[in-house]
Scaffold this active site. Structure first.
Site, short mmCIF file in Angstrom:
data_model
loop_
_atom_site.label_atom_id
_atom_site.label_comp_id
_atom_site.label_asym_id
_atom_site.label_seq_id
_atom_site.Cartn_x
_atom_site.Cartn_y
_atom_site.Cartn_z
N ASN A 1 60.64 118.16 35.77
CA ASN A 1 61.38 118.26 34.51
C ASN A 1 60.38 118.32 33.35
O ASN A 1 59.76 117.32 33.01
CB ASN A 1 62.31 117.05 34.38
CG ASN A 1 63.13 117.07 33.10
OD1 ASN A 1 62.87 117.85 32.19
ND2 ASN A 1 64.12 116.20 33.03
N CYS B 1 65.90 117.73 25.80
CA CYS B 1 65.88 118.78 26.84
C CYS B 1 66.80 119.95 26.52
O CYS B 1 66.77 120.96 27.21
CB CYS B 1 66.23 118.18 28.20
SG CYS B 1 65.09 116.89 28.70
N HIS C 1 68.55 123.84 32.66
CA HIS C 1 67.52 122.80 32.52
C HIS C 1 67.30 122.18 33.91
O HIS C 1 68.25 121.87 34.62
CB HIS C 1 68.01 121.74 31.53
CG HIS C 1 67.12 120.55 31.47
ND1 HIS C 1 65.76 120.66 31.27
CD2 HIS C 1 67.38 119.22 31.59
CE1 HIS C 1 65.23 119.45 31.27
NE2 HIS C 1 66.18 118.56 31.46
#
Ligand code: COA
Length: 321
Positions: free
Chosen positions: A278, A113, A248
């Site tokens: 996500n 990520c 993020h």
């Protein structure tokens, strides 16, 4: 020479799945998911969509906005944990071909990520030697890594891609600072099984994501805080001078906790987790593309892009628009 973002692009799957539309076999509720994560829906790739196809869509949009012709591109960097092929060819090669970047090199970058912020700094470093424009993409189909019977993980993720085109320019600003960190001691906090550690086929496993949610949560709050403080300090800015934090998007509560520790009002954290969940490498560039469409950037704004995730990895870049 400064490295500026000249174009933004997004590539989302066609199908959106709200919490109410999740398979009935998952023992969960909209109320639990929203209150524990901030997620209301996610996009899910169909069988005709992949990291490569979504990345191509995002890169084409970013190129169009930048005015850069495909043949002028010097490099295509694709941050992804879910490439179209296991190992090779890289997803970046597929994107390079489909966008017509006939004079470019191409490679994938794996930092989970944190991949997009890593790729931004790698691109910036490369452009100091070869100033041709670079296409940087974050793309993932995380819904293909989760076990859809595990309510602890399957509700958290979505699919998508975001892209930017970077151009070298004498104008002041652009990418000013970066912080890139890792701690492989956290290898088992968040990981996908499969891979080549063991001989196959006896130990071949399906490639499912495994996560210690609480450990990831605690790590992420600290990582987010540390990256923003380090970026500001390196540039000699106070936290008040950072116009936007583009983090993020893993869990609303992670970012709320980080914002409190920093004393930054949550209204300066750009959030789109509610709609997109996500999307791993894609969260930051998807947010940037959305912010650009919404006209949120003013010339001179300081934007802190922040990533954190498996590895463990964390990092960020500070950009002046
Ligand atoms: N629906 C309903 N209940 C659920 C659920 C769901 N989708 N997922 C988990 N639960 C249950 C658990 O089974 C647990 O039940 P139990 O107490 O009977 O065992 C209960 O909810 C509470 O679990 P807890 O771990 O205390 O929840 P939490 O508030 O810590 O939230 C996460 C769990 C996963 C949302 C949170 O830890 C988190 O976001 N971690 C970081 C994850 C992440 O960001 N990963 C990617 C990083 S890049």
């Amino acid at each position: 020479m400064n490295i500026h973002i000249a174009g933004f692009g997004a590539g989302l799957p066609e199908q959106k799945v709200t919490n109410h539309e999740l398979p009935k076999s998952i023992d969960t509720t909209d109320e639990w998911i929203v209150s524990h994560t901030g997620i209301s829906s996610r996009y899910v790739a169909s069988k005709n969509e992949s990291s490569g196809s979504l990345a191509t869509k995002a890169a084409q949009e970013a190129l169009k906005m930048s005015g850069v012709k495909p043949e002028e591109v010097g490099m295509v960097i694709v941050a992804t944990s879910t490439p179209d092929y296991n190992v090779f060819p890289s997803c970046a090669c597929l994107v390079q071909h489909h966008i017509g970047a006939v004079n470019a090199g191409a490679f994938d970058l794996l930092a989970a990520c944190s991949g997009f912020v890593y790729a931004m700094q790698v691109a910036r470093s490369m452009m100091l030697l070869d100033p041709r424009p670079v296409v940087v993409v974050g793309t993932d189909v995380m819904t293909r890594t989760v076990d859809w019977t595990d309510r602890n993980t399957c509700v958290l993720f979505g699919d998508g891609a975001g892209a930017v085109v970077l151009k070298a320019d004498k104008r002041p600003g652009g990418i000013l600072q970066s912080v890139l960190r890792s701690d492989g001691g956290g290898e088992r906090v968040l990981y996908c099984d499969g891979g080549y550690r063991h001989p196959k086929p006896e130990n071949m496993t399906p490639g499912f994501l495994h996560m210690d949610g609480k450990k990831v949560f605690n790590f992420a709050v600290k990582a987010c805080e540390e990256v923003i403080r380090d970026l500001a300090q390196k540039q000699g800015l106070s936290l008040d001078q950072i116009t936007w934090v583009v983090p993020h998007q893993a869990n609303f509560r992670i970012l709320d906790a980080a914002a409190r520790r920093l004393g930054i009002d949550m209204s300066r954290f750009y959030m789109n987790i509610s709609e997109l969940a996500n999307t791993s490498s894609a969260t930051v560039p998807l947010a940037l593309a959305q912010m650009s469409r919404e006209g949120r950037f003013k010339s001179g704004d300081y934007i802190a892009l922040v990533g954190f995730g498996a590895g463990l990895t964390w990092g960020g870049v500070l950009v002046q628009m």
